[in-house]
Structures are given as structure tokens and as C-alpha cells.
Design an enzyme around this catalytic site. Structure first.
Site, PDB file in Angstrom:
ATOM      1  NE  ARG A  97      -2.882  -2.967   2.559  1.00  0.00           N
ATOM      2  CZ  ARG A  97      -4.079  -3.284   2.301  1.00  0.00           C
ATOM      3  NH1 ARG A  97      -4.980  -2.251   1.586  1.00  0.00           N
ATOM      4  NH2 ARG A  97      -4.026  -4.321   2.187  1.00  0.00           N
ATOM      5  CB  VAL A  98       0.556   4.178  -1.886  1.00  0.00           C
ATOM      6  CG1 VAL A  98       0.749   4.175  -3.232  1.00  0.00           C
ATOM      7  CG2 VAL A  98      -0.817   4.919  -1.478  1.00  0.00           C
ATOM      8  CG  ASP A  99      -2.048   4.942   3.139  1.00  0.00           C
ATOM      9  OD1 ASP A  99      -1.411   5.775   1.826  1.00  0.00           O
ATOM     10  OD2 ASP A  99      -3.581   4.452   3.317  1.00  0.00           O
ATOM     11  CG  ASP A 100       1.442   0.053   4.815  1.00  0.00           C
ATOM     12  OD1 ASP A 100       0.857   0.928   5.369  1.00  0.00           O
ATOM     13  OD2 ASP A 100       0.788  -0.474   4.103  1.00  0.00           O
TER      14      ASP A 100
END
Ligand code: ATP
Ligand code: MG
Length: 691
Positions: free
Chosen positions: A563-566
Site C-alpha cells: 500500500r502506498v500509505d506503507d
């Protein structure tokens, strides 16, 4: 038009690569060396034997079909849709697509005006085609010697009986019904019965707490809840009815009361005498359903009428109520199932996912049954009575297609090869993976040990929101690269964009978006169309934004990076969590890893070791060296945190947002942990923080 289609160019260039097109059919299964540094260059070819029988047998064939699906989506999809039964044809145009929020509200429609029914198409249509006596469902109970099965005709009878009952208690088209059942045949039966009468099912995974269940009840206000009294999972008995009772009390407090709680008596787990009962509301399934007629007229619905509501796994935060409609979802799940697993009528198909997740909707129930497949439903746990259970089941039913999640692959890998090799597994021909990026080392084990280097792996990238596969190998068509989801499915135009939302070409890495609409796409978040647009369409106007990061290699293969949040940003380098985790897991003593970025601390890795291996300073150094060698010094973890267990969602995914909080010692900000499979893992990790 073709010139604007960057992706197609990648695919075309791949198809003309010397190692791609012409050569494939001359090569047998080859697995190139274990040189992990050159991971991306490893190609695993389908065997001659496999390719020659495959539905899509070469890159050229894929390309021809893919090109048509992109250039003429209306023609491509209406040809496929015509193979289903429609009471009335859909209107023109076949679909409407505006994915640009700046140009107006997002209102995706496919086959609008077409009148159909997905239950009819899954059951009646297959029976009419002569498959009435074919087994639709094989049920394998928790205990190895407990099983059952239903043919297509028998399944239809059961579905009709339940559908008639639901009509009788005044469940009408458009009404919601909550299903809180374990993997019994009654679960798909209940889904299909709702679909038959146009009711909207919302399956809640029967491992969720009373609180989570009640939240969902309050959100969708069901006419009825369908459950069972208890379930056995491995050696444990779980009293589900008690959880439902508590949830119903809680819902009533919040202004939503449910009139009917239909309860299946799961005798092997608990007798009815031991079940708490509320007269007037609770009804035993076995007492009432068999008294209803085995035929039930179909409620014909519009292609855009809602089929189901399903909450996402909750890996990234509060679950979202994803709404899918009927026509497009039907066409898409059936088609993706057929091609991604190279489905043949003789196949025996087993997907280990629970129907409480999207995978169980699209690829236990609808996709396979629409194709007339024989499907295995497994009630138990993969390590009960021991870690060989999956392969025992494969041999018992002669499973040909086995579809599972990387988390299960890694845990069975940790338990050792003996459990696998004691079984024959010779029936297997296609393997599948979903849920997270599969680490190349787990991929290889799955391929070499489980599949005896014979079975292509369909690493299917998709989401609750997408309804069906988006990027997936078509076994037989392409050489595979361990850990890559390869190429897009027909009709899907994935693009990789940078922070500004500009498409990037060639070898690159960035945000994974989709540029066009596909039939299986979700239509809204239930009751919150604004959140739908904000989450998925506003970040990059003109595109559907998946939330995932992805890189594309020189051959056009797609590699999901998490995930891009990660994504971790260390002195200007953007590092995907999946890459670092893969490097850690490639160490033979590391069973599982989860990596997060922490301010000041840099890269922080939680690692679970192989059973019996003690944690040591030496091992810590070796793990860091593994990352340095495979990715580079900049990606080396600054801190390694020993983790006997990792916080996972009930669908088995690592919840990194919780790990980030533990790593940065923000313990009062752990957030919503209600979707965790085992919340005690969190305390354990906090205790081990300073080891
Ligand atoms: P939530 O949206 O509530 O945070 P979730 O995203 O985990 O939960 P799902 O819709 O079940 O819920 O999972 C979809 C996600 O799973 C994808 O966005 C992706 O991150 C991951 N995923 C699924 N399949 C693959 C795959 N084959 N390779 C890499 N990642 C995958
Ligand atoms: Mg998601």
C-alpha cells in the site's frame, strides 16, 4: 488510439521479446537459478503440455484478445455477456464511464437496462445445459471424515426452499440480509437465495466480534440475520449464536432491531438444547426451511440493481461498505475465473478463502458456479488435525485448481516439506495466490514443492472494490516471474502515475491506478458516495486509484509493492515494504516479516522466525546483510523487533498501521483493532519492544 496506450506498447514489446513469444512453446518448465539479486530476470515458463491445452496459449493470443478488449470494450464485453441468460437485453451504450470527478459525479454503469438474475445464471442455466447431476459443492468438515456434497439440482432445490422462506418473512427486492455463517454449504446457499429474490446480502465473516457485527447491522438494517449456533475450528468450538445475540442487543440499543434470526443447527459443534434461544425472533433452519417448496420463481433485476454489500478487510482503517451490482459483476467474475485459472469443466476447484471476504464471493461462490464448476467448501483449519490437511484434501477430492493466500503459503512452508510431500498432489494443475504480494521465496516453495514445478501460479492482484481480478497471469500464456502479478486482465488498463498524477512510462515505480471502467467495479460505498469519490477518484482525477504502489519492469511485468500509505521514505529513497520483507523472508530462518517506516528510527522490521529458531544477535546481522545484498544498504532495517506473532486482519493480512504505532511507541493511538484476528499479539509485541 493505440499510441496513447502506453501499457499496450509494453505488452507488445514483451510479446516480441526473443524469450517471450515464439520460443515459449519449445521450452519445458525451466526455473532459473536461485540468484535472488537478479530476481526480476527469472522467468518460469509454462510447460509445452500446459500451454498446448490452455485457453490462452501464447502471448500473441493474449495480446489479440487484450487489444480487442481495450479498443472495443463494448463489443468485447457484450459478446461475453451474451453467453449468459438475460430476460431483456441491456440498453445502448453497454457502459457509461466517467472516472474524472472534475467532470461530474462518478456513476459507473454496465449493461444498464439488461434484466437478469445471477442465481438463475449460476444454477438454472447450468442445469438446463445438462449439468444438473454434476457436483456443485463438495463440503469438507472440520473433522477429516465428515463430508457432504450437493449436485447443481440439489443445490437449486435448497436455494429455492430458503428463498421461499425469505419471501414468506417479507424479505423483498432491495432488502438487506446479513449472513453470519462459517464455511458450511448453507453459506453459499444463503447468498444465492438472497440473489434469487433480489435481496442484498451482506456476509459478515463469522470470526468478527459482536461489536463489529452490530456495527454492520446498524449500517445496513437487515430484515433478517442468518447464522448457526456454533462452529468447530480445529479443536475449538465457537458459540456463534451467543455473538449474534450480543450483536442484536447492541443493535437494538442503536435503534435497529432485527425481527428474524434464522439459525442453522450445526450439530457436530453444538446441540440445539445447549443453544440460548429467543422465542419469536429465533427460528431453527432445519425446522422450517425443508417445509418449503423446492422451486421458487426468480426475481428479475436490472443489471445495476445491488447484489451485495461487503465491508473491506479493514487493513488500513475503518472498513468500507463496498457495493456491487448484478450484471457487470456476474460477467466479470465468471470471465476472470475462467481465464485466470484456465478453467475446464473437468476441474475440481478449491479456494481456501472464507465467503466472508470478497475472494469467497467472487471465487468460491459466483465465479466458479457461473462456470458450472465443482467447488470445495472447507469448514476447518489448514493445520488441523495437522499441517498436511490441505494436501490431504487435495488428494481426497483430486483438486486440480488450488487458490490460496501468501500468509497460508508462508505458514505451511514454515511447518516443513514433509507434510506436503507425504501426499501425491498429482491432480493439481494450476495454483493461485491472493491477498498480499507473494514473496519470491514463498512463490518458489509453492511452485517447486506444492506444485512439483509443474503448475503455473496465478498471482491475482485485485481488491474488494474491483470485484474481480485486475492484474493476473493467464496460465499458459506467459512465462512467469516469481512475485510478479504479470499483466492486466482483459479490459483493464492499469497505469502507474507519479505524485502529480502524471502517467509514467517504461520501467518505473509509482501509484497504481486504472484508467478505464471494467464491469466488476464497485459502484459506491454504501450510504457514502462522497467518501467513494474522495477515496478512490479524487487523489488522481481521471483515474481510479487503488491505494497500492506498483513498479513495472523492463518487460512490462507488474510488481505490487504494497500500500502506498506503507511506503517508506528514507533520505529520498522510496522503498516499498514488500521489497524489504521479501529480502528478509528469503533468509531460511525468517518465516515472516513486516516492515514499517518510523520517524528518526528509519526502517523498522518485525520478524517472525522459523519454528524452534532462537533469536540472536548473529541472526539479526544476517538478516540485515540479506537486505543489503538484495536491495542495497539504504534499505537495511535500522531496528529488528522479534515478533512471535504479527497483528493480522481476520483475512490474514498484516496490519502495518498498528505496527507503525508500536514502533514509534504511540501506544495510545493504536486505533480500531476490532478487525484483528488475535488482539493479544499486540500486547506481546509491546512487551518485546526492548528486546
Ligand atoms: P482495507 O481496504 O479495509 O484496508 P484490504 O485492502 O486489505 O482492507 P481487500 O480488498 O480484501 O481489503 O484487499 C485488497 C488489497 O490486498 C489490495 O489493495 C492489495 O494491497 C492486496 N493484494 C491483494 N491481492 C494481491 C496480490 N496478488 N499481490 C499484491 N497485493 C495484493
Ligand atoms: Mg483496500
Amino acid at each position: 488510439k493505440m499510441n496513447t496506450c502506453n501499457h499496450l506498447r509494453h505488452v507488445e514489446s514483451m510479446a516480441t521479446l526473443p524469450s517471450g513469444a515464439g520460443k515459449i512453446s519449445h521450452l519445458n518448465s525451466v526455473i532459473l537459478g536461485e540468484d535472488l539479486a537478479s530476481e526480476e530476470n527469472d522467468l518460469v515458463f509454462p510447460s509445452n503440455h500446459f500451454s498446448s491445452q490452455a485457453l490462452v496459449s501464447s502471448p500473441e493470443k493474449y495480446l489479440e484478445m487484450y487489444k480487442r478488449s481495450i479498443e472495443d470494450p463494448a463489443g468485447f464485453w457484450s459478446d461475453i455477456a451474451s453467453t449468459f441468460y438475460w430476460k431483456h437485453q441491456w440498453n445502448q451504450p453497454v457502459f457509461s464511464e466517467n472516472l474524472d470527478v472534475t467532470k461530474g459525479t462518478i456513476n459507473i454503469e454496465w449493461f444498464k437496462g439488461g434484466i437478469t438474475n445471477i442465481c438463475y445464471n449460476a444454477l438454472d442455466r447450468n442445469i438446463d445445459a445438462g449439468n444438473g447431476s454434476k457436483i456443485a459443492l463438495y463440503w469438507e468438515g472440520n473433522e477429516p471424515d465428515v463430508d457432504a456434497s450437493l449436485s447443481y439440482s440439489q443445490l437449486l432445490d435448497k436455494v429455492c426452499q430458503l428463498a421461499n422462506y425469505l419471501k414468506d418473512i417479507d424479505v423483498k427486492k432491495g432488502d438487506a440480509v446479513i449472513i453470519y455463517l462459517p464455511m458450511l454449504m448453507e453459506l453459499p446457499i444463503a447468498m444465492l437465495a438472497c440473489a434469487r429474490i433480489g435481496a442484498v446480502h451482506s456476509v459478515v465473516f463469522a470470526g468478527f466480534s459482536a461489536e463489529s457485527l452490530s456495527q454492520r447491522i446498524v449500517d445496513c438494517k437487515p430484515k433478517a440475520v442468518i447464522t448457526c449456533n456454533a462452529v468447530r475450528r480445529g479443536p475449538k468450538v465457537i458459540n456463534l449464536k451467543e455473538i449474534v445475540d450480543a450483536a442484536l442487543v447492541e443493535s437494538t440499543k442503536n435503534g435497529v432491531s432485527v425481527d428474524v434470526c434464522l439459525t442453522y443447527e450445526n450439530q457436530s459443534a453444538m446441540k440445539r438444547e445447549a443453544t440460548k434461544w429467543q422465542e419469536g425472533r429465533d427460528v431453527w433452519w432445519q425446522d422450517i426451511i425443508p417445509t418449503y417448496p423446492t422451486t421458487c420463481e426468480v426475481e428479475w433485476v436490472d443489471a445495476e440493481d445491488p447484489l451485495f454489500l461487503l465491508y473491506t478487510s479493514g487493513s488500513t482503517g475503518k472498513p468500507k461498505g463496498v457495493l456491487h451490482t448484478t450484471g457487470g459483476y456476474m460477467v466479470y467474475t465468471a470471465t476472470t475465473f475462467k481465464y485466470a485459472f484456465d478453467y475446464k469443466p473437468s476441474d475440481i476447484y478449491w479456494c481456501t478463502a472464507d465467503c466472508g471476504w470478497i475472494t469467497g464471493h467472487s471465487y468460491v461462490t459466483y465465479g466458479p458456479l457461473l462456470n458450472g464448476a465443482s467447488v470445495i467448501i472447507f469448514e476447518g483449519a489448514p493445520n488441523y488435525p495437522d499441517s498436511g490437511r490441505c494436501w490431504d484434501i487435495v488428494d481426497k477430492y483430486k483438486v486440480t485448481i488450488f487458490y490460496t493466500a501468501p500468509t497460508l503459503v508462508r505458514s505451511l512452508m514454515r511447518d516443513g516439506d514433509e507434510y506436503v510431500t507425504r501426499c501425491s498432489r498429482k491432480s493439481l494443475r494450476v495454483l493461485g495466490s491472493v491477498g498480499e504480494p507473494i514473496n519470491p521465496s514463498a512463490w518458489r516453495w509453492f511452485f517447486n514443492v506444492v506444485g512439483d514445478s509443474r503448475c503455473p501460479i496465478s498471482d491475482t492482484w485485485w481488491q474488494t472494490e474491483t470485484g474481480g481480478f485486475m492484474i493476473t497471469p493467464l496460465p499458459g500464456a506467459w512465462p512467469q516471474k516469481p512475485g510478479s502479478a504479470t499483466f492486466p486482465f482483459f479490459g483493464v488498463l492499469p497505469v502507474i502515475v507519479d505524485e502529480k498524477g502524471t502517467e509514467i512510462e517504461g520501467e518505473c515505480s509509482g501509484y497504481l491506478c486504472v484508467k478505464n471502467s471494467w464491469p466488476g467495479a464497485f459502484r459506491t460505498l454504501y450510504g457514502d458516495h462522497e467518501r467513494y469519490e474522495t477515496t478512490y477518484f479524487k487523489p488522481f482525477p481521471g483515474y481510479y486509484f487503488s491505494g497500492d504502489g506498483c513498479s513495472r519492469d523492463k518487460d512490462g511485468y507488474h510488481w505490487l509493492t504494497g500500500r502506498v500509505d506503507d511506503v517508506i521514505n528514507v533520505s529520498g529513497h522510496r522503498i516499498g515494504t514488500a521489497e524489504v520483507e521479501s529480502a528478509l523472508v528469503s533468509h531460511p530462518k525468517c518465516a515472516e516479516a513486516a516492515v514499517v517506516g518510523v520517524e528518526h528510527e528509519g526502517i523498522y522490521a518485525f520478524v517472525t522466525l522459523v519454528e524452534g529458531v532462537p533469536y540472536s544477535e548473529e541472526l539479526r546481522k544476517e538478516l540485515i546483510v540479506a537486505v543489503r545484498k538484495q536491495i542495497g544498504a539504504f534499505a537495511a532495517p535500522d531496528k529488528i523487533h522479534w515478533a512471535p506473532g504479527l497483528p493480522k486482519t481476520r483475512s490474514g493480512k498484516i496490519m502495518r498501521r498498528i505496527l507503525r504505532k508500536i514502533a514509534s511507541k504511540q501506544l495510545d493511538e493504536l486505533g480500531d483493532t476490532s478487525t484483528l484476528a488475535d488482539p493479544s499479539v499486540v500486547d506481546q509485541l509491546i512487551e518485546l519492544s526492548d528486546c
